[in-house]
Design a protein around this motif. Structure first.
Motif, PDB file in Angstrom:
ATOM      1  N   PRO A  52       0.824  -1.219   0.000  1.00  0.00           N
ATOM      2  CA  PRO A  52       0.000   0.000   0.000  1.00  0.00           C
ATOM      3  C   PRO A  52       0.855   1.265   0.000  1.00  0.00           C
ATOM      4  O   PRO A  52       0.568   2.229  -0.683  1.00  0.00           O
ATOM      5  CB  PRO A  52      -0.821  -0.118   1.283  1.00  0.00           C
ATOM      6  CG  PRO A  52      -0.900  -1.582   1.545  1.00  0.00           C
ATOM      7  CD  PRO A  52       0.408  -2.149   1.046  1.00  0.00           C
ATOM      8  N   ILE A  53       1.917   1.267   0.776  1.00  0.00           N
ATOM      9  CA  ILE A  53       2.957   2.294   0.705  1.00  0.00           C
ATOM     10  C   ILE A  53       4.187   1.534   0.224  1.00  0.00           C
ATOM     11  O   ILE A  53       4.828   0.827   0.985  1.00  0.00           O
ATOM     12  CB  ILE A  53       3.233   2.956   2.076  1.00  0.00           C
ATOM     13  CG1 ILE A  53       1.970   3.545   2.671  1.00  0.00           C
ATOM     14  CG2 ILE A  53       4.330   3.992   1.955  1.00  0.00           C
ATOM     15  CD1 ILE A  53       1.365   4.687   1.882  1.00  0.00           C
ATOM     16  N   PHE A 167       0.927   4.283  11.533  1.00  0.00           N
ATOM     17  CA  PHE A 167       2.363   4.121  11.785  1.00  0.00           C
ATOM     18  C   PHE A 167       2.814   2.705  11.443  1.00  0.00           C
ATOM     19  O   PHE A 167       3.901   2.511  10.901  1.00  0.00           O
ATOM     20  CB  PHE A 167       2.702   4.438  13.249  1.00  0.00           C
ATOM     21  CG  PHE A 167       3.085   5.864  13.486  1.00  0.00           C
ATOM     22  CD1 PHE A 167       4.411   6.230  13.542  1.00  0.00           C
ATOM     23  CD2 PHE A 167       2.109   6.835  13.641  1.00  0.00           C
ATOM     24  CE1 PHE A 167       4.777   7.554  13.758  1.00  0.00           C
ATOM     25  CE2 PHE A 167       2.457   8.160  13.858  1.00  0.00           C
ATOM     26  CZ  PHE A 167       3.796   8.524  13.915  1.00  0.00           C
ATOM     27  N   SER A 168       1.985   1.721  11.752  1.00  0.00           N
ATOM     28  CA  SER A 168       2.319   0.329  11.449  1.00  0.00           C
ATOM     29  C   SER A 168       2.434   0.091   9.954  1.00  0.00           C
ATOM     30  O   SER A 168       3.205  -0.743   9.503  1.00  0.00           O
ATOM     31  CB  SER A 168       1.274  -0.619  12.036  1.00  0.00           C
ATOM     32  OG  SER A 168       1.260  -0.512  13.431  1.00  0.00           O
ATOM     33  N   LEU A 169       1.664   0.830   9.186  1.00  0.00           N
ATOM     34  CA  LEU A 169       1.667   0.670   7.735  1.00  0.00           C
ATOM     35  C   LEU A 169       2.708   1.562   7.058  1.00  0.00           C
ATOM     36  O   LEU A 169       3.381   1.144   6.121  1.00  0.00           O
ATOM     37  CB  LEU A 169       0.269   0.996   7.181  1.00  0.00           C
ATOM     38  CG  LEU A 169       0.074   0.856   5.688  1.00  0.00           C
ATOM     39  CD1 LEU A 169       0.182  -0.602   5.269  1.00  0.00           C
ATOM     40  CD2 LEU A 169      -1.271   1.410   5.285  1.00  0.00           C
ATOM     41  N   PHE A 172       6.840   1.962  10.529  1.00  0.00           N
ATOM     42  CA  PHE A 172       7.593   0.886  11.164  1.00  0.00           C
ATOM     43  C   PHE A 172       8.297  -0.046  10.177  1.00  0.00           C
ATOM     44  O   PHE A 172       9.465  -0.380  10.385  1.00  0.00           O
ATOM     45  CB  PHE A 172       6.710   0.098  12.132  1.00  0.00           C
ATOM     46  CG  PHE A 172       6.188   0.918  13.278  1.00  0.00           C
ATOM     47  CD1 PHE A 172       6.930   1.959  13.826  1.00  0.00           C
ATOM     48  CD2 PHE A 172       4.943   0.671  13.817  1.00  0.00           C
ATOM     49  CE1 PHE A 172       6.456   2.722  14.876  1.00  0.00           C
ATOM     50  CE2 PHE A 172       4.449   1.425  14.868  1.00  0.00           C
ATOM     51  CZ  PHE A 172       5.210   2.448  15.401  1.00  0.00           C
ATOM     52  N   PRO A 173       7.643  -0.467   9.072  1.00  0.00           N
ATOM     53  CA  PRO A 173       8.348  -1.366   8.140  1.00  0.00           C
ATOM     54  C   PRO A 173       9.512  -0.705   7.413  1.00  0.00           C
ATOM     55  O   PRO A 173      10.377  -1.380   6.866  1.00  0.00           O
ATOM     56  CB  PRO A 173       7.270  -1.763   7.127  1.00  0.00           C
ATOM     57  CG  PRO A 173       5.973  -1.349   7.691  1.00  0.00           C
ATOM     58  CD  PRO A 173       6.245  -0.273   8.680  1.00  0.00           C
ATOM     59  N   PHE A 174       9.556   0.621   7.426  1.00  0.00           N
ATOM     60  CA  PHE A 174      10.540   1.344   6.626  1.00  0.00           C
ATOM     61  C   PHE A 174      11.721   1.883   7.429  1.00  0.00           C
ATOM     62  O   PHE A 174      12.684   2.373   6.843  1.00  0.00           O
ATOM     63  CB  PHE A 174       9.857   2.518   5.909  1.00  0.00           C
ATOM     64  CG  PHE A 174       8.760   2.072   4.987  1.00  0.00           C
ATOM     65  CD1 PHE A 174       9.053   1.656   3.709  1.00  0.00           C
ATOM     66  CD2 PHE A 174       7.440   2.059   5.410  1.00  0.00           C
ATOM     67  CE1 PHE A 174       8.050   1.233   2.848  1.00  0.00           C
ATOM     68  CE2 PHE A 174       6.431   1.636   4.564  1.00  0.00           C
ATOM     69  CZ  PHE A 174       6.740   1.220   3.278  1.00  0.00           C
ATOM     70  N   ILE A 175      11.667   1.797   8.748  1.00  0.00           N
ATOM     71  CA  ILE A 175      12.696   2.430   9.580  1.00  0.00           C
ATOM     72  C   ILE A 175      14.082   1.863   9.281  1.00  0.00           C
ATOM     73  O   ILE A 175      15.017   2.615   8.970  1.00  0.00           O
ATOM     74  CB  ILE A 175      12.352   2.312  11.074  1.00  0.00           C
ATOM     75  CG1 ILE A 175      11.138   3.183  11.404  1.00  0.00           C
ATOM     76  CG2 ILE A 175      13.555   2.714  11.939  1.00  0.00           C
ATOM     77  CD1 ILE A 175      10.633   3.030  12.818  1.00  0.00           C
TER      78      ILE A 175
END
Length: 191
Positions: A52-53, A167-169, A172-175
Motif C-alpha cells: 500500500p505504501i 504508523f504500522s503501515l 515501522f516497516p521502513f525504519i
C-alpha cells in the motif's frame, strides 16, 4: 481538467526553471547534475517492492541530490522531479505519474521531499562532516515521514484507521531500510 493542470505545470516549469537557471548563473555542470539526479530519483522510484505504501529507494535519491548538488541545485532537482510526475511522466513508484499519484496515499511522502530537501540543504550548509550529514538526512527523513503520515491520515481517518495503524503501515516497516539508505547516502557523498 487534466490538460489544464498539465498546461499550468508546463508554463510554471518553463518560466520558473528558466528564470532560476538564467538569474542564478547556473553552469552546464550544475544543469547536468540536476538532470542526472532527477534521473536517479526516477530510477530509484522504479525499484519498487509493492505494498500500500511501496518500498522504494527514492529517499536515497533525495539525500544524494542535496548532498552532491548542494541546497539550491538539490532542491531544484526535487522540484523538477515532482513537476515531471505531476504532468504525467512515469517517474514515481511502480512507473506511475500524474496528479492522481500526489492525491493518493503516497502523495504526502512525495510532497514531503520538497521541505525535506530544503531542511537537509540548510543543515548541510555549515559542514559536510559525515555525522552532520547523517543527522541532516535523518531530519529530512522525519520530515518526509511527517508530511506523508499527515497526508495518509487525512485521506483515511474517516475509514477508522487510527494513528497506530497508520504508523504500522507507513513508518515501522521502513525504519531499518531508511536508516540503511541514510548510511549509504553518507558514504556515497563522502567519496
Amino acid at each position: 481538467m487534466v490538460e489544464s493542470v498539465k498546461k499550468v505545470c508546463y508554463t510554471f516549469f518553463r518560466n520558473f526553471i528558466g528564470c532560476v537557471i538564467m538569474k542564478s548563473g547556473f553552469h552546464l555542470k550544475n544543469m547536468v547534475g540536476i538532470a542526472l539526479l532527477c534521473v536517479l530519483m526516477t530510477m530509484t522510484a522504479w525499484l519498487t517492492v509493492p505494498a500500500p505504501i511501496p518500498f522504494t529507494l527514492q529517499t536515497l535519491g533525495l539525500f544524494l541530490a542535496v548532498g552532491l548538488l548542494g541546497t539550491q541545485s538539490g532542491v531544484l532537482s526535487v522540484i523538477i522531479y515532482l513537476i515531471l510526475g505531476v504532468v504525467g511522466l512515469p517517474v514515481f513508484a511502480a512507473m506511475k505519474g500524474g496528479i492522481g499519484v500526489l492525491l493518493g496515499p503516497t502523495g504526502g511522502f512525495l510532497l514531503g521531499f520538497l521541505p525535506a530537501s530544503l531542511i537537509c540543504g540548510w543543515l548541510l550548509k555549515q559542514s559536510l562532516h559525515p555525522v552532520r550529514m547523517g543527522f541532516s538526512f535523518f531530519v529530512g527523513l522525519l520530515v518526509v515521514y511527517t508530511v506523508g503520515i499527515l497526508w495518509y491520515w487525512l485521506l483515511y481517518a474517516s475509514q477508522g484507521q487510527g494513528i497506530w495503524a497508520i504508523f504500522s503501515l507507513c513508518v515501522f516497516p521502513f525504519i531499518l531500510p531508511d536508516l540503511m539508505k541514510i548510511l549509504l547516502a553518507v558514504l556515497l557523498v563522502k567519496r
